[in-house]
Design a protein around this motif. Structure first.
Motif, mmCIF file in Angstrom:
data_model
loop_
_atom_site.group_PDB
_atom_site.id
_atom_site.type_symbol
_atom_site.label_atom_id
_atom_site.label_comp_id
_atom_site.label_asym_id
_atom_site.label_seq_id
_atom_site.Cartn_x
_atom_site.Cartn_y
_atom_site.Cartn_z
ATOM 1 N N LEU A 190 40.692 43.300 36.383
ATOM 2 C CA LEU A 190 39.479 43.845 37.001
ATOM 3 C C LEU A 190 38.595 44.507 35.952
ATOM 4 N N MET A 191 39.221 45.205 35.006
ATOM 5 C CA MET A 191 38.436 45.833 33.940
ATOM 6 C C MET A 191 37.744 44.778 33.094
ATOM 7 N N ALA A 192 38.442 43.687 32.811
ATOM 8 C CA ALA A 192 37.806 42.609 32.048
ATOM 9 C C ALA A 192 36.724 41.913 32.871
ATOM 10 N N GLY A 193 36.945 41.825 34.200
ATOM 11 C CA GLY A 193 35.962 41.175 35.050
ATOM 12 C C GLY A 193 34.643 41.942 35.110
ATOM 13 N N GLU A 194 34.680 43.236 34.930
ATOM 14 C CA GLU A 194 33.448 44.028 34.956
ATOM 15 C C GLU A 194 32.559 43.739 33.746
ATOM 16 N N THR A 195 33.163 43.236 32.669
ATOM 17 C CA THR A 195 32.373 42.938 31.467
ATOM 18 C C THR A 195 31.812 41.522 31.472
ATOM 19 N N LEU A 196 32.211 40.705 32.445
ATOM 20 C CA LEU A 196 31.739 39.324 32.454
ATOM 21 C C LEU A 196 30.217 39.222 32.608
ATOM 22 N N PRO A 197 29.565 40.044 33.466
ATOM 23 C CA PRO A 197 28.088 39.932 33.553
ATOM 24 C C PRO A 197 27.373 40.238 32.244
ATOM 25 N N ASP A 198 28.006 40.980 31.360
ATOM 26 C CA ASP A 198 27.362 41.300 30.086
ATOM 27 C C ASP A 198 27.322 40.116 29.131
#
Length: 418
Positions: free
Chosen positions: A62-70
């Motif tokens: 989930l933490m890695a998924g939050e950086t995907l839009p960047d």
């Protein structure tokens, strides 16, 4: 993860209801305590550890998924694929105990396509290090370390520099693998200690069985030495009564008295031996064992039975002879007198004892040829063999054979410490 329950318990547990079987080599690696290759039932602690691993992988994903839009250069379709692969990777962790190699290889190949599967990959590498030999860890994790720079070259982190991202990922991977190797070595140490304990217990049982067998052999030798002397007296005097029915009444009465006394003594000795067999560990026999000091009594008893014995005991104080040495010398003399009475009735027997501390104790028995016919007296044929064993166990030696000028000779030497 260091608190995981070992997958190779020392004692076999129940198996899954499906009773699936693994190849023997894989089963031996996963479950070295199971000879049948069946998988042990997962314990409550195993379920708790697996759930924690799953939850940790989900949190990292989930933490890695939050950086995907960047990642602006990442197409929306790849974002969805990344998240799907991450979710499947987290779910696949429930199979990490069963297929650690396959899970690690799949996550290695899918790693460049999914950053959300990074947490699951670290746990898969940890499980691989725990459940498989180092060669699998070296190949798979080595390939992963080589692929890390390629991954960040294709998908650079917008907030962290390329070198820092590569170094941080490699350190995390090395930490997970090192932790897994430590857990594996700890488990192998425990299994080794348990195996040593089982071997020590088995060896202790074997030693106890051997000691019990030696005790039985010792009792058997003691029974032969004790009873052969008494029963020979019975046989000789009963044979004399049989072949001399017209003997004077006083000789018949004396022979009957010897038979009665010998029977009584034989029964008493038999009771003592049975008492030793029934006694508990550490208990002693009712009567003390004979020593060299009892040699005079033995000779007097044989003389009373009609034997012609000359005793030359040059040991001034038989009480100074060690009990074990004196008992062995007594039994040798008893067996020698018994053999002389059986095989050379009426012959003269010379018994000589001499020695001193530091030089040893020497016992010699020599009988002349029998003056007449020798009646057939049954024997076991084990007397001289038993004497040789007794002397050898006492640290001495014994020689026997025809004497010069006829007859038979027995010479025994026993150690007498100074």
């Amino acid at each position: 993860m260091s608190g995981e329950q070992p997958t190779a318990p020392a004692q076999p547990g129940p198996v899954y209801r499906f009773r699936w079987l693994l190849p023997s080599a894989v089963a031996a690696e996963l479950y070295p305590g199971r000879s049948d290759g069946r998988r042990p039932r997962r314990t409550l602690r195993d379920w708790a550890v697996d759930f924690c691993c799953f939850l940790l992988a989900v949190i990292v994903g989930l933490m890695a998924g939050e950086t995907l839009p960047d990642e602006t250069n990442l197409p929306p379709a790849m974002v969805a694929v990344d998240q799907v692969i991450g979710a499947l990777a987290c779910g696949a962790l429930w199979l990490r105990r069963r297929w650690p190699v396959g899970l690690a290889v799949v996550l290695l190949l899918l790693g460049p396509l999914s950053s959300t599967s990074g947490g699951a990959a670290l746990i898969a590498y940890f499980s691989l290090a725990v459940h498989r030999p180092f060669k699998y860890v070296a190949w798979i994790c080595g390939a992963n370390l080589l692929a890390v720079p390629f991954y960040f070259w294709m998908r650079p982190d917008p907030e962290v520099s390329f070198g820092l991202a590569v170094a941080f990922t490699m350190i995390l991977t090395a930490t997970a693998v090192g932790w897994g190797l430590f857990v594996r070595s700890h488990r192998e140490l425990l299994l080794s200690l348990r195996d040593r304990a089982r071997r020590a217990e088995t060896e202790a049982e074997l030693r106890a069985e051997q000691a019990q067998r030696l005790a039985r052999e010792s009792i058997a030798r003691e029974m032969h030495d004790v009873l052969a002397h008494r029963l020979t007296l019975l046989s000789v005097h009963a044979g004399a009564l049989e072949f001399r029915p017209g003997a004077p009444e006083n000789e018949i009465a004396r022979a009957a008295g010897v038979i009665r006394e010998s029977s009584h003594e034989a029964l008493q000795d038999l009771r003592e031996i049975i008492g030793v067999l029934r006694a508990g560990e550490g208990e002693e026999s009712g009567r003390p064992q004979p020593t060299l000091a009892a040699l005079d009594v033995l000779v007097a008893e044989s003389r009373a039975a009609g034997a012609d014995i000359l005793l030359d005991n040059q040991v001034t104080d038989p009480g100074t002879v060690p009990a074990s040495v004196g008992r062995t010398a007594y039994r040798i003399a008893q067996e020698g007198l018994t053999n002389a009475r059986k095989h050379a009735p009426g012959a003269e027997v010379h018994v000589e004892v001499h020695g001193r501390p530091g030089r040893g104790l020497t016992l010699t028995l020599r009988n002349s040829p029998p003056p007449g016919d020798v009646p057939a007296v049954p024997g076991s044929g084990q007397g001289l063999i038993g004497l040789t064993e007794r002397a050898t166990l006492a640290g001495g030696r014994i020689e026997h054979g025809p004497a010069t000028g006829g007859g038979f000779r027995i010479t025994a030497w026993l150690p007498w410490p100074s």
